[in-house]
Scaffold this motif. Structure first.
Motif, short mmCIF file in Angstrom:
data_model
loop_
_atom_site.label_atom_id
_atom_site.label_comp_id
_atom_site.label_asym_id
_atom_site.label_seq_id
_atom_site.Cartn_x
_atom_site.Cartn_y
_atom_site.Cartn_z
N TYR A 113 0.83 -1.20 0.00
CA TYR A 113 0.00 0.00 0.00
C TYR A 113 0.87 1.25 0.00
CZ TYR A 113 -3.56 3.34 1.49
OH TYR A 113 -4.39 4.42 1.57
N MET A 114 1.94 1.24 0.78
CA MET A 114 2.84 2.41 0.80
C MET A 114 3.52 2.60 -0.56
SD MET A 114 4.49 2.48 4.60
CE MET A 114 5.56 3.82 4.12
N ASN A 115 3.92 1.49 -1.20
CA ASN A 115 4.51 1.59 -2.54
C ASN A 115 3.51 2.17 -3.53
OD1 ASN A 115 7.01 0.61 -1.80
ND2 ASN A 115 6.48 -1.52 -2.25
N LEU A 116 2.27 1.73 -3.43
CA LEU A 116 1.22 2.25 -4.29
C LEU A 116 1.00 3.74 -4.04
CD1 LEU A 116 -0.97 1.59 -6.39
CD2 LEU A 116 -2.49 1.08 -4.49
N GLN A 117 1.02 4.15 -2.77
CA GLN A 117 0.88 5.57 -2.44
C GLN A 117 2.03 6.38 -3.01
OE1 GLN A 117 0.54 5.61 1.86
NE2 GLN A 117 -1.59 6.25 1.73
N ASN A 118 3.25 5.86 -2.89
CA ASN A 118 4.41 6.57 -3.43
C ASN A 118 4.31 6.71 -4.95
OD1 ASN A 118 5.59 6.96 -0.94
ND2 ASN A 118 6.80 5.09 -1.05
N GLU A 119 3.88 5.66 -5.63
CA GLU A 119 3.71 5.73 -7.08
C GLU A 119 2.65 6.76 -7.46
OE1 GLU A 119 2.84 1.83 -8.53
OE2 GLU A 119 4.75 1.01 -7.82
N GLN A 121 1.72 9.37 -5.67
CA GLN A 121 2.24 10.71 -5.39
C GLN A 121 3.19 11.17 -6.48
OE1 GLN A 121 3.89 10.45 -1.46
NE2 GLN A 121 1.92 10.80 -0.45
N ALA A 122 4.06 10.25 -6.96
CA ALA A 122 4.99 10.60 -8.03
C ALA A 122 4.22 10.96 -9.30
CB ALA A 122 5.95 9.44 -8.29
N GLU A 123 3.18 10.18 -9.60
CA GLU A 123 2.37 10.49 -10.78
C GLU A 123 1.66 11.82 -10.63
OE1 GLU A 123 -1.40 8.51 -13.14
OE2 GLU A 123 -0.08 7.21 -11.96
N SER A 124 1.17 12.11 -9.43
CA SER A 124 0.50 13.38 -9.17
C SER A 124 1.46 14.55 -9.32
CB SER A 124 -0.11 13.37 -7.77
OG SER A 124 -0.69 14.61 -7.49
N ALA A 129 3.41 19.14 -12.45
CA ALA A 129 4.51 19.83 -13.13
C ALA A 129 4.16 20.10 -14.59
CB ALA A 129 5.79 19.00 -13.03
N ILE A 130 3.63 19.08 -15.28
CA ILE A 130 3.26 19.26 -16.69
C ILE A 130 2.15 20.29 -16.82
CG2 ILE A 130 2.21 18.09 -18.66
CD1 ILE A 130 3.79 15.59 -17.80
N SER A 131 1.18 20.23 -15.90
CA SER A 131 0.08 21.18 -15.93
C SER A 131 0.59 22.61 -15.74
CB SER A 131 -0.93 20.82 -14.84
OG SER A 131 -1.95 21.77 -14.78
N ASN A 132 1.50 22.80 -14.80
CA ASN A 132 2.05 24.14 -14.57
C ASN A 132 2.83 24.63 -15.78
OD1 ASN A 132 0.94 24.22 -12.03
ND2 ASN A 132 2.80 23.54 -11.00
N ILE A 133 3.61 23.75 -16.40
CA ILE A 133 4.38 24.15 -17.58
C ILE A 133 3.44 24.55 -18.71
CG2 ILE A 133 5.89 23.24 -19.40
CD1 ILE A 133 7.26 21.57 -17.19
N MET A 134 2.38 23.75 -18.93
CA MET A 134 1.43 24.08 -19.99
C MET A 134 0.72 25.38 -19.71
SD MET A 134 -0.13 20.32 -20.88
CE MET A 134 -1.22 20.92 -22.16
N LYS A 135 0.42 25.67 -18.45
CA LYS A 135 -0.24 26.93 -18.09
C LYS A 135 0.67 28.11 -18.37
CE LYS A 135 -2.70 29.20 -14.29
NZ LYS A 135 -2.42 30.52 -14.73
#
Length: 149
Positions: A113-119, A121-124, A129-135
Motif C-alpha cells: 500500500y505504501m509503494n502504491l501511495q508513493n507511485e 504521489q509521483a504520478e500526481s 509539473a506538466i500542468s504548470n508548464i502548460m499553463k
C-alpha cells in the motif's frame, strides 16, 4: 368489596425449544468479515482491474480472513461450553500462529500500500509539473498575442 387492582387469571405457557439458531459472536463476526472482504475485493477489482499488486493483496486478504474465520469457528465450537469452557493448548497455538501469519501478511500489505501511495504521489507530482508548464506556455502565448494587438 371488590378491589380493582387485582390481577385476573394468569395463563402460563410451557417452555418450548429454541426456535432461532444459536449464533456465537465469533462465528457471526468471522462470517461478516468474510463478506466485507469479498465486497471490498469486488470494489477494488472494479476500480483497478489491471493492477496485479491490488489483486494479489486482495487475494491474500481473503485467504487470511477465510483461514482466520475457520480457526475462529473452531475455537467458538470448542469453547461453547460457556464461561468455563476453554480451548485446548493446541488450538491456542494454532490461533497464535494464525495471528502471527495475519500480522506478517498485514505488514506485507502495508508495504504494498505504501509503494502504491508513493507511485500515485509521483504520478500526481508529474501531472502537476506538466500542468504548470502548460499553463505558463499558454499564458506566455496569450500575452504575446495581446502585445501584438
Amino acid at each position: 368489596m371488590e378491589n380493582g387492582n387485582r390481577i385476573g387469571s394468569l395463563s402460563i405457557t410451557p417452555t418450548v425449544a429454541r426456535q432461532t439458531p444459536r449464533n456465537d459472536f465469533g462465528t457471526v463476526f468471522a462470517r461478516s468479515a468474510q463478506e466485507v472482504v469479498k465486497a471490498g475485493a469486488g470494489i477494488a477489482a472494479s476500480l483497478m482491474p489491471g493492477n496485479p499488486m491490488v489483486s494479489a493483496a486482495v487475494a491474500s486478504v481473503s485467504s487470511v480472513v477465510s483461514s482466520t474465520a475457520s480457526s475462529v469457528q473452531g475455537v467458538s465450537a470448542a469453547g461453547a461450553g460457556g464461561v468455563g469452557g476453554t480451548a485446548g493448548k493446541g488450538e491456542q497455538w494454532d490461533l497464535l500462529a494464525a495471528q502471527r501469519e495475519m500480522q506478517a501478511e498485514g505488514m506485507q500489505m502495508n508495504l504494498a500500500y505504501m509503494n502504491l501511495q508513493n507511485e500515485m504521489q509521483a504520478e500526481s507530482r508529474a501531472h502537476n509539473a506538466i500542468s504548470n508548464i502548460m499553463k505558463v506556455r499558454h499564458d506566455s502565448a496569450k500575452a504575446a498575442i495581446n502585445n501584438i494587438r
